[in-house]
Write a protein that holds these residues in place. Structure first.
Motif, short mmCIF file in Angstrom:
data_model
loop_
_atom_site.label_atom_id
_atom_site.label_comp_id
_atom_site.label_asym_id
_atom_site.label_seq_id
_atom_site.Cartn_x
_atom_site.Cartn_y
_atom_site.Cartn_z
N GLY A 240 0.82 -1.21 0.00
CA GLY A 240 0.00 0.00 0.00
C GLY A 240 0.85 1.26 0.00
O GLY A 240 0.56 2.23 -0.72
N GLU A 241 1.91 1.26 0.80
CA GLU A 241 2.80 2.42 0.85
C GLU A 241 3.56 2.61 -0.46
O GLU A 241 4.02 3.72 -0.77
N ALA A 242 3.66 1.54 -1.26
CA ALA A 242 4.32 1.64 -2.57
C ALA A 242 3.34 2.07 -3.65
O ALA A 242 3.71 2.14 -4.82
N GLY A 243 2.10 2.35 -3.27
CA GLY A 243 1.12 2.85 -4.22
C GLY A 243 0.32 1.78 -4.93
O GLY A 243 -0.37 2.08 -5.91
N ILE A 244 0.37 0.56 -4.45
CA ILE A 244 -0.38 -0.53 -5.07
C ILE A 244 -1.76 -0.62 -4.40
O ILE A 244 -1.87 -0.58 -3.17
N ALA A 245 -2.80 -0.72 -5.22
CA ALA A 245 -4.14 -0.85 -4.69
C ALA A 245 -4.23 -2.08 -3.79
O ALA A 245 -3.66 -3.13 -4.10
N LEU A 246 -4.98 -1.95 -2.70
CA LEU A 246 -5.04 -3.05 -1.73
C LEU A 246 -5.61 -4.32 -2.34
O LEU A 246 -5.19 -5.42 -1.97
N SER A 247 -6.55 -4.20 -3.24
CA SER A 247 -7.11 -5.40 -3.86
C SER A 247 -6.05 -6.15 -4.65
O SER A 247 -5.99 -7.38 -4.62
N GLU A 248 -5.19 -5.40 -5.36
CA GLU A 248 -4.10 -6.03 -6.09
C GLU A 248 -3.03 -6.55 -5.13
O GLU A 248 -2.46 -7.63 -5.33
N ALA A 249 -2.77 -5.78 -4.07
CA ALA A 249 -1.76 -6.18 -3.09
C ALA A 249 -2.15 -7.49 -2.41
O ALA A 249 -1.30 -8.37 -2.20
N ALA A 250 -3.42 -7.64 -2.07
CA ALA A 250 -3.86 -8.86 -1.39
C ALA A 250 -3.65 -10.08 -2.27
O ALA A 250 -3.31 -11.17 -1.77
N ALA A 251 -3.79 -9.92 -3.57
CA ALA A 251 -3.62 -11.05 -4.49
C ALA A 251 -2.16 -11.44 -4.65
O ALA A 251 -1.85 -12.51 -5.18
N ARG A 252 -1.26 -10.56 -4.22
CA ARG A 252 0.17 -10.85 -4.35
C ARG A 252 0.72 -11.66 -3.18
O ARG A 252 1.90 -12.00 -3.15
N ILE A 253 -0.11 -11.96 -2.18
CA ILE A 253 0.35 -12.60 -0.95
C ILE A 253 -0.21 -14.01 -0.84
O ILE A 253 -1.40 -14.24 -1.06
N GLU A 254 0.65 -14.95 -0.50
CA GLU A 254 0.21 -16.30 -0.13
C GLU A 254 0.67 -16.59 1.29
O GLU A 254 1.53 -15.87 1.84
N VAL A 255 0.11 -17.61 1.89
CA VAL A 255 0.57 -18.02 3.21
C VAL A 255 1.01 -19.48 3.15
O VAL A 255 0.59 -20.24 2.27
N ALA A 256 1.87 -19.84 4.07
CA ALA A 256 2.34 -21.22 4.20
C ALA A 256 2.23 -21.62 5.66
O ALA A 256 2.66 -20.86 6.54
N LEU A 257 1.64 -22.78 5.91
CA LEU A 257 1.46 -23.27 7.27
C LEU A 257 2.07 -24.66 7.38
O LEU A 257 2.29 -25.35 6.38
N VAL A 258 2.28 -25.08 8.61
CA VAL A 258 2.84 -26.41 8.89
C VAL A 258 1.72 -27.37 9.21
O VAL A 258 0.83 -27.07 10.03
N ALA A 259 1.73 -28.52 8.58
CA ALA A 259 0.80 -29.61 8.88
C ALA A 259 1.47 -30.56 9.86
O ALA A 259 2.51 -31.14 9.56
N ASP A 260 0.88 -30.69 11.04
CA ASP A 260 1.51 -31.49 12.09
C ASP A 260 0.70 -32.74 12.35
O ASP A 260 -0.33 -33.00 11.70
N LEU A 261 1.11 -33.52 13.34
CA LEU A 261 0.54 -34.85 13.54
C LEU A 261 -0.78 -34.86 14.31
O LEU A 261 -1.41 -35.91 14.43
N ASN A 262 -1.22 -33.71 14.84
CA ASN A 262 -2.56 -33.63 15.44
C ASN A 262 -3.54 -33.34 14.31
O ASN A 262 -3.60 -32.23 13.78
N GLN A 263 -4.29 -34.35 13.93
CA GLN A 263 -5.13 -34.25 12.74
C GLN A 263 -6.18 -33.15 12.86
O GLN A 263 -6.30 -32.30 11.97
N THR A 264 -6.94 -33.14 13.95
CA THR A 264 -8.00 -32.15 14.09
C THR A 264 -7.43 -30.74 14.18
O THR A 264 -7.97 -29.80 13.58
N ALA A 265 -6.33 -30.58 14.92
CA ALA A 265 -5.72 -29.26 15.05
C ALA A 265 -5.23 -28.74 13.70
O ALA A 265 -5.35 -27.55 13.39
#
Length: 610
Positions: A240-265
């Motif tokens: 946003g501070e670089a002048g990119i519209a937030l809708s476009e900025a949101a599409a530029r981001i992905e997340v990565a999470l860890v899958a652990d051995l507690n299935q439900t969690a």
């Protein structure tokens, strides 16, 4: 649908009906002590939660779409890395993760930064797969631009490539403990790199908020989610501070999470991140849009001892990530904690996912956990705790500030200390390591051994740990001894009296590399003492029932001490006999809930292990 006459008269089962059956099993034990699980976030999870009717579907992958099977390319030898990449793609992988040695996820190996991708990716049809770039130590800009150069040089249209560039300067900060420049300047450079890649025609995502470094350092699920959300918002602000519209900025981001051995969690965590990101978008005045979520199985849960159990851990984690809606998944080969995995280990990592997709069809149901009481309660609880943590981080100045002042590291350290205690007391047992160890087992082959340690470069760095490391250190010490340590199990009374506790004691001591063979029993005390003397071990452990302890325990302990036993333990905790047994020479008691690591450390010291 054909009616089922045998089922038409069945009355609906209520929670009260289940509780009546449960009360019969508990036999007066408190329900909240036995059937309510308390997590490291402070959630109290009921074993019999109410179903959540009309629960909305948490949108994950497109309906019926399989996740991307992403295989790691992490060999330093470029020709070997190239061969490995082709083998993985030929064997069922639908994506490649270029893991550079600088990445927190490299774990001692990886491509050298600046590697010649013409060699590594020769003959790889980049337009038919998904490519992920995992780098670290603030090398992301160079590695990303090198990939862009290679793709264009080979003739691929950037618009037709699925590439996750993985710019993650805050993750690099967490792993290194320091910044190469002030965060505002680094954030500006981060946004500039994304702009360069976008201008060259790549669609992204360019930024990655990755929970892996936090999870490997000991974070709880809510802490991982809170850190990922705060990191993603920091990148949103930078764009946003670089002048990119937030809708476009949101599409530029992905997340990565860890899958652990507690299935439900794990299912709940992957559902929760989408709810949390949706809340952020609403706060920004944006419509909710799809969030790309990658999963990697947990480094923290891998073991070096009995590593074949890692296959089960990875299967549970991969299943949970798929059910939770992950768009792509990397399964760490089961020998990753031993060293650089060979072709066999990599094949099993791929096939774990292939079987879940092609044989189990896990991907064909959208959000199968929707409405399930356990999943919904855990999802809502994690989302609430993570949102509160995210707000706290923002109040303290944002993710860069809580890493700079080390507040977040202290929060993670506190949770890790509680988990370490649970591991030490086997409240959190590790199959094959702290429970049911195998003393003699040939380790599977690896291409290169794992480096001994991962040394942090600064005090503020978040260092990766595996929960099994303390027990593995004891095993290493025992196996390095000139004479293998052993404990004499002094089995008292008939077989029926000592069998259960003998098995417990054997598992207990062998978790520390101390052999504990179970004798068949002894005709009398003199035979027992003679057998102890012949065993040549400095310590013994009394093993029997409380009734036999009352009749023979004290006298046997005295006899063992007289025969030269430096230490005598007793399996169990007969409270009313404790004083008399200690007076007779019993040094300590081993029982469910005691500090196993402390006892085993003392036992090794008594055996003369340095």
């Amino acid at each position: 649908m054909t009616a089922l006459p045998f089922a038409t008269n069945l009355a609906p089962v209520t929670r009260e009906d289940w509780l009546k059956l449960v009360e019969g099993v508990l036999k007066g034990a408190p329900y909240d002590k036995r059937l309510v699980t308390r997590t490291y976030e402070g959630l109290a999870l009921d074993a019999l939660p109410e179903r959540k009717p009309d629960a909305p579907i948490v949108a994950g992958r497109p309906a019926g779409a399989p996740w991307v099977i992403s295989a790691r390319v992490d060999q330093s030898d470029l020709a070997a890395a190239h061969a490995q990449a082709l083998e993985d793609l030929d064997g069922g992988a639908s994506g490649l993760a270029l893991v550079y040695a600088s990445a927190p996820s490299a774990y001692g190996f990886g491509l050298p930064d600046g590697a010649d991708l013409k060699v590594v990716l020769k003959d790889v049809l980049l337009d038919l797969i998904e490519t992920r770039i995992e780098s670290g130590a603030f090398q992301g800009r160079g590695d990303d631009l090198a990939f862009a150069d290679h793709a264009e040089a080979v003739g691929f249209d950037p618009k037709g490539l699925a590439v996750s560039f993985g710019l993650n300067p805050l993750g690099d900060f967490a792993a290194a403990g320091t910044l190469p420049m002030a965060w505002p300047l680094l954030a500006k450079r981060f946004a500039e790199t994304s702009a360069i890649l976008a201008a060259r025609g790549f669609a992204g995502p360019f930024a990655r908020a990755d929970g892996g470094v936090f999870h490997a350092a000991g974070a709880s699920d809510a802490q991982e989610l809170g850190a990922v959300l705060a990191t993603a918002v920091a990148y949103l602000k930078a764009y946003g501070e670089a002048g990119i519209a937030l809708s476009e900025a949101a599409a530029r981001i992905e997340v990565a999470l860890v899958a652990d051995l507690n299935q439900t969690a794990t299912i709940a965590k992957f559902r929760a991140i989408r709810l949390l990101w949706g809340a952020v978008l609403r706060e920004c005045g944006l419509p909710e849009t799809a969030l790309k979520v990658h999963a990697t199985t947990a480094w923290r849960s891998l073991t070096r001892r009995d590593p074949y159990v890692n296959l089960l851990r990875n299967t549970v984690a991969a299943f949970a990530a798929g059910v939770g809606g992950a768009d792509s998944l990397t399964v760490l080969p089961f020998t990753q904690a031993l060293g650089l995995p060979d072709a066999f280990a990599r094949r099993l990592a791929r096939n774990t996912q292939v079987m879940l997709l092609e044989e189990s069809n896990v991907h064909r149901v959208a959000d199968p956990g929707a409405g399930a009481g356990a999943v919904e309660a855990h999802t809502d609880g994690l989302a609430e705790k993570a949102w509160d943590l995210f707000r706290t981080i923002e109040k303290r100045g944002g993710m860069a500030d809580v890493l700079e002042d080390r507040w977040f590291k202290a929060e993670i350290t506190e949770v890790k200390a509680r988990r370490d205690k649970d591991v030490a007391t086997r409240k959190a047992p590790i199959t094959g390591t702290s429970e049911f160890p195998i003393l003699v087992q040939q380790a599977p082959e690896v291409l290169a051994p794992l480096p001994a340690t991962f040394e942090p470069v600064a005090d503020g760095a978040l260092t990766p740990h595996r929960t099994s490391e303390p027990f593995e250190a004891l095993r290493d010490k025992a196996e390095a001894a000139a004479k293998a340590p052993a404990v004499f199990l002094a089995t008292l009374g008939p077989v029926a009296a000592f069998t259960a506790r003998a098995g417990f004691a054997r598992n207990f001591f062998e978790a520390g590399g101390i052999a504990a063979p179970v004798p068949d029993g002894f005709a009398d005390r003199d035979a027992l003492v003679a057998a102890f003397s012949a065993a040549g071990t400095p310590f013994a452990c009394l093993v029997s029932s409380d009734e036999v302890y009352a009749a023979e325990g004290a006298a046997t302990a005295e006899a063992l001490k007289a025969a030269g036993a430096s230490t005598v333990w007793l399996a169990g905790k007969p409270a009313e006999l404790e004083a008399a047994l200690k007076a007779a020479g019993v040094s300590g008691f081993i029982f469910a809930g005691c500090d196993v690591l402390e006892t085993l450390t003392a036992a090794q010291a008594a055996a003369g292990l340095a």
